[in-house]
Motif scaffolding. Structure first.
Motif, mmCIF file in Angstrom:
data_model
loop_
_atom_site.group_PDB
_atom_site.id
_atom_site.type_symbol
_atom_site.label_atom_id
_atom_site.label_comp_id
_atom_site.label_asym_id
_atom_site.label_seq_id
_atom_site.Cartn_x
_atom_site.Cartn_y
_atom_site.Cartn_z
ATOM 1 N N PRO A 1 22.568 4.061 18.009
ATOM 2 C CA PRO A 1 21.457 3.448 17.505
ATOM 3 C C PRO A 1 20.207 4.149 18.236
ATOM 4 C CG PRO A 1 22.222 2.091 19.201
ATOM 5 C CD PRO A 1 23.202 3.227 18.956
ATOM 6 N N VAL A 2 18.901 4.090 17.791
ATOM 7 C CA VAL A 2 17.770 4.711 18.342
ATOM 8 C C VAL A 2 16.434 3.867 18.308
ATOM 9 C CG1 VAL A 2 18.491 7.124 17.196
ATOM 10 C CG2 VAL A 2 17.161 5.542 15.933
ATOM 11 N N GLU A 3 15.426 4.239 19.072
ATOM 12 C CA GLU A 3 14.152 3.893 19.399
ATOM 13 C C GLU A 3 13.267 4.845 19.022
ATOM 14 O OE1 GLU A 3 13.244 1.457 22.753
ATOM 15 O OE2 GLU A 3 14.572 -0.132 22.315
ATOM 16 N N VAL A 4 12.125 4.727 18.159
ATOM 17 C CA VAL A 4 11.120 5.521 17.696
ATOM 18 C C VAL A 4 9.807 5.048 18.329
ATOM 19 C CG1 VAL A 4 10.291 7.046 16.154
ATOM 20 C CG2 VAL A 4 12.650 6.519 16.104
ATOM 21 N N GLU A 5 9.059 5.729 19.078
ATOM 22 C CA GLU A 5 7.843 5.561 19.419
ATOM 23 C C GLU A 5 6.996 6.224 18.679
ATOM 24 O OE1 GLU A 5 4.704 5.766 23.315
ATOM 25 O OE2 GLU A 5 6.887 5.239 23.778
ATOM 26 N N LEU A 6 5.852 5.485 17.890
ATOM 27 C CA LEU A 6 5.142 6.226 17.024
ATOM 28 C C LEU A 6 3.681 6.587 17.682
ATOM 29 C CD1 LEU A 6 5.658 3.534 13.973
ATOM 30 C CD2 LEU A 6 6.443 5.833 14.419
ATOM 31 N N GLU A 7 3.009 7.240 16.916
ATOM 32 C CA GLU A 7 1.805 7.910 17.401
ATOM 33 C C GLU A 7 0.748 6.566 18.057
ATOM 34 O OE1 GLU A 7 0.016 11.453 15.190
ATOM 35 O OE2 GLU A 7 0.922 10.057 13.778
ATOM 36 N N ASP A 8 0.768 5.481 17.410
ATOM 37 C CA ASP A 8 -0.172 4.379 17.826
ATOM 38 C C ASP A 8 0.493 3.439 18.883
ATOM 39 O OD1 ASP A 8 1.975 3.017 16.523
ATOM 40 O OD2 ASP A 8 0.740 2.104 15.105
ATOM 41 N N GLY A 9 1.712 3.944 19.516
ATOM 42 C CA GLY A 9 2.328 3.398 20.467
ATOM 43 C C GLY A 9 3.410 2.263 20.244
ATOM 44 N N THR A 10 3.435 1.793 18.953
ATOM 45 C CA THR A 10 4.259 0.946 18.444
ATOM 46 C C THR A 10 5.904 1.591 18.365
ATOM 47 O OG1 THR A 10 4.196 1.423 16.164
ATOM 48 C CG2 THR A 10 2.909 -0.448 17.186
ATOM 49 N N THR A 11 6.738 0.741 18.609
ATOM 50 C CA THR A 11 8.268 1.025 18.652
ATOM 51 C C THR A 11 8.955 0.676 17.532
ATOM 52 O OG1 THR A 11 7.976 1.316 21.086
ATOM 53 C CG2 THR A 11 10.269 1.105 20.067
ATOM 54 N N VAL A 12 9.667 1.376 16.677
ATOM 55 C CA VAL A 12 10.572 0.725 15.711
ATOM 56 C C VAL A 12 12.012 1.247 16.075
ATOM 57 C CG1 VAL A 12 9.003 1.119 13.859
ATOM 58 C CG2 VAL A 12 10.463 3.172 14.329
ATOM 59 N N SER A 13 12.944 0.382 15.830
ATOM 60 C CA SER A 13 14.534 0.770 16.206
ATOM 61 C C SER A 13 15.251 0.733 15.033
ATOM 62 C CB SER A 13 14.827 -0.242 17.355
ATOM 63 O OG SER A 13 14.684 -1.409 17.132
ATOM 64 N N SER A 14 16.494 1.113 15.362
ATOM 65 C CA SER A 14 17.732 1.003 14.155
ATOM 66 C C SER A 14 18.857 1.040 14.761
ATOM 67 C CB SER A 14 17.508 2.103 13.412
ATOM 68 O OG SER A 14 18.853 2.181 12.419
ATOM 69 N N ASP A 15 19.741 0.008 14.555
ATOM 70 C CA ASP A 15 21.004 0.093 15.279
ATOM 71 C C ASP A 15 22.246 0.797 14.634
ATOM 72 O OD1 ASP A 15 21.298 -1.837 13.372
ATOM 73 O OD2 ASP A 15 21.777 -3.431 14.525
ATOM 74 N N ARG A 16 21.757 1.459 13.251
ATOM 75 C CA ARG A 16 22.714 2.201 12.397
ATOM 76 C C ARG A 16 23.498 3.366 13.068
ATOM 77 N NH1 ARG A 16 20.797 3.002 6.581
ATOM 78 N NH2 ARG A 16 22.846 4.007 6.339
ATOM 79 N N PHE A 17 24.603 3.766 12.825
ATOM 80 C CA PHE A 17 25.213 4.823 13.541
ATOM 81 C C PHE A 17 24.483 6.137 13.362
ATOM 82 C CE2 PHE A 17 27.075 4.996 9.286
ATOM 83 C CZ PHE A 17 27.154 6.408 9.202
ATOM 84 N N ARG A 18 23.810 6.318 12.193
ATOM 85 C CA ARG A 18 23.065 7.581 12.083
ATOM 86 C C ARG A 18 21.760 7.152 11.377
ATOM 87 N NH1 ARG A 18 26.367 11.540 9.266
ATOM 88 N NH2 ARG A 18 27.183 11.892 11.072
ATOM 89 N N VAL A 19 20.722 7.629 11.831
ATOM 90 C CA VAL A 19 19.332 7.680 10.901
ATOM 91 C C VAL A 19 18.761 8.777 10.498
ATOM 92 C CG1 VAL A 19 18.871 5.308 11.947
ATOM 93 C CG2 VAL A 19 17.923 7.582 13.071
ATOM 94 N N ALA A 20 17.951 8.868 9.505
ATOM 95 C CA ALA A 20 17.274 9.988 9.153
ATOM 96 C C ALA A 20 15.703 9.904 9.136
ATOM 97 C CB ALA A 20 17.456 10.440 7.543
ATOM 98 N N LEU A 21 15.358 10.883 10.265
ATOM 99 C CA LEU A 21 13.855 10.619 10.601
ATOM 100 C C LEU A 21 13.094 11.813 9.655
ATOM 101 C CD1 LEU A 21 14.104 10.417 14.253
ATOM 102 C CD2 LEU A 21 13.584 8.724 12.932
#
Length: 65
Positions: A25-45
């Protein structure tokens, strides 16, 4: 390496003209400071910023600009 799966190193696969594939799983911090997350085994950014679901890739990079 730590035994906790959240603390282990993540594998990132770089593709030419495509998204970054990240083992989740991943957490991604965006430019504006918000965080999005996914608990999938693989994500495409998305790296082209054409995705309507940014930061997640929706294959918009396949269409001509």
């Amino acid at each position: 390496m730590p035994n906790d799966p959240a603390e282990r190193a993540r594998r990132i696969t770089v593709q030419r003209r495509g998204p970054l594939l990240v083992e989740g799983p991943v957490e991604v911090e965006l430019e504006d400071g918000t965080t999005v997350s996914s608990d999938r085994f693989r994500v495409a950014l998305c790296t082209c910023r054409r995705s309507r679901r940014y930061p997640w890739c929706d294959t918009s990079h396949r269409r001509k600009a």
